[in-house]
Write an enzyme that holds these catalytic residues in place. Structure first.
Site, PDB file in Angstrom:
ATOM      1  N   SER A 136       0.878  -1.168   0.000  1.00 45.08           N
ATOM      2  CA  SER A 136       0.000   0.000   0.000  1.00 45.08           C
ATOM      3  C   SER A 136       0.909   1.210   0.000  1.00 45.08           C
ATOM      4  CB  SER A 136      -0.893   0.011   1.242  1.00 45.08           C
ATOM      5  OG  SER A 136      -1.484   1.287   1.441  1.00 45.08           O
ATOM      6  N   TYR A 149      -2.086  -1.305  10.468  1.00 46.06           N
ATOM      7  CA  TYR A 149      -2.248  -1.654   9.051  1.00 46.06           C
ATOM      8  C   TYR A 149      -1.011  -1.263   8.255  1.00 46.06           C
ATOM      9  CZ  TYR A 149      -3.737  -1.405   4.200  1.00 46.06           C
ATOM     10  OH  TYR A 149      -3.809  -1.556   2.831  1.00 46.06           O
TER      11      TYR A 149
END
Length: 223
Positions: free
Chosen positions: A81, A95
């Site tokens: 990401s 995360y």
């Protein structure tokens, strides 16, 4: 398959290779977003996110590599990401840390696998219009602490404003990965989507600025 179950992953890859005869491309895309500050999230919540986002991908890699090594070819795309490159998103610390881990082990994998003709790429997607930010996909902390106003604002913005308005098309993302899989020398690092270069440049500037500011202290350790 259950990506967190190594035996289930092993069985699925065995069945895939038996059916198709070989495996050309591995895409580790399974994962979910865990909202919450580091103080808020329990040990169980944090470990669950790592189980899927990190150890799930490692299960796939571990069981796919014997086939790729034997055929001396293949591409592995590990989906990180942009939050796995730039982690300054309040309320997304766990995360982001899972996605930093994906980037780290992909760099190592690229070196380990290249002797066998296998390519490994870590992909840093920006905001894509998928179900990722839907309330039934992103998990919020079981015990939130309202004092974290910045994190709550970030949580609200992602779930209520950014969701459904992401600027990137997931089908075009798939096309980009297919194109990379056909390249003789695909990159180890691949930014995917518009606006990702802004995050790249901002972090480079931040690290460079800190390095220059604290250079004298950094070098004070010399004997």
């Amino acid at each position: 398959m259950n990506i967190t179950d190594n035996n289930d992953v092993k069985s699925a890859i065995e069945k895939t290779t038996e059916h198709f005869g070989k495996v050309d491309v591995i895409v580790n895309n399974a994962g979910y977003g865990q909202l919450g500050t580091l103080e808020e999230l329990s040990d169980e919540e944090a470990r669950a996110n790592f189980d899927v986002n990190v150890f799930g991908s490692l299960n796939v890699i571990r069981n796919a590599m014997p086939y790729l090594r034997e055929q001396k070819s293949g591409n592995i795309f590990n989906i990180s990401s942009i939050g796995g490159y730039s982690g300054n998103f309040p309320g997304w610390g766990v995360y982001c840390s899972t996605k930093f881990a994906v980037a780290g082990f992909t760099e190592a994998l690229a070196e380990e696998a290249k002797a066998f003709g296998i390519h490994a790429t870590v992909v840093y997607p920006g905001y894509f219009r998928t179900d990722f930010l839907n309330k039934d996909s992103v998990k919020t902390p079981a015990q939130s602490i309202e004092a974290y106003e910045t994190a709550r604002n970030s949580e609200s913005a992602h779930l209520n404003e950014i969701n459904g308005n992401q600027p990137n098309d997931p089908e075009k993302a798939a096309e980009a990965l297919i194109a990379l899989s056909k390249e003789q020398n695909p990159p180890v690092h691949f930014l995917l989507g518009i606006e990702t270069h802004e995050f790249l440049n901002n972090k480079i500037e931040a690290i460079t600025g800190d390095a220059k500011t604290w250079k004298s202290l950094t070098e004070s350790t010399a004997i």
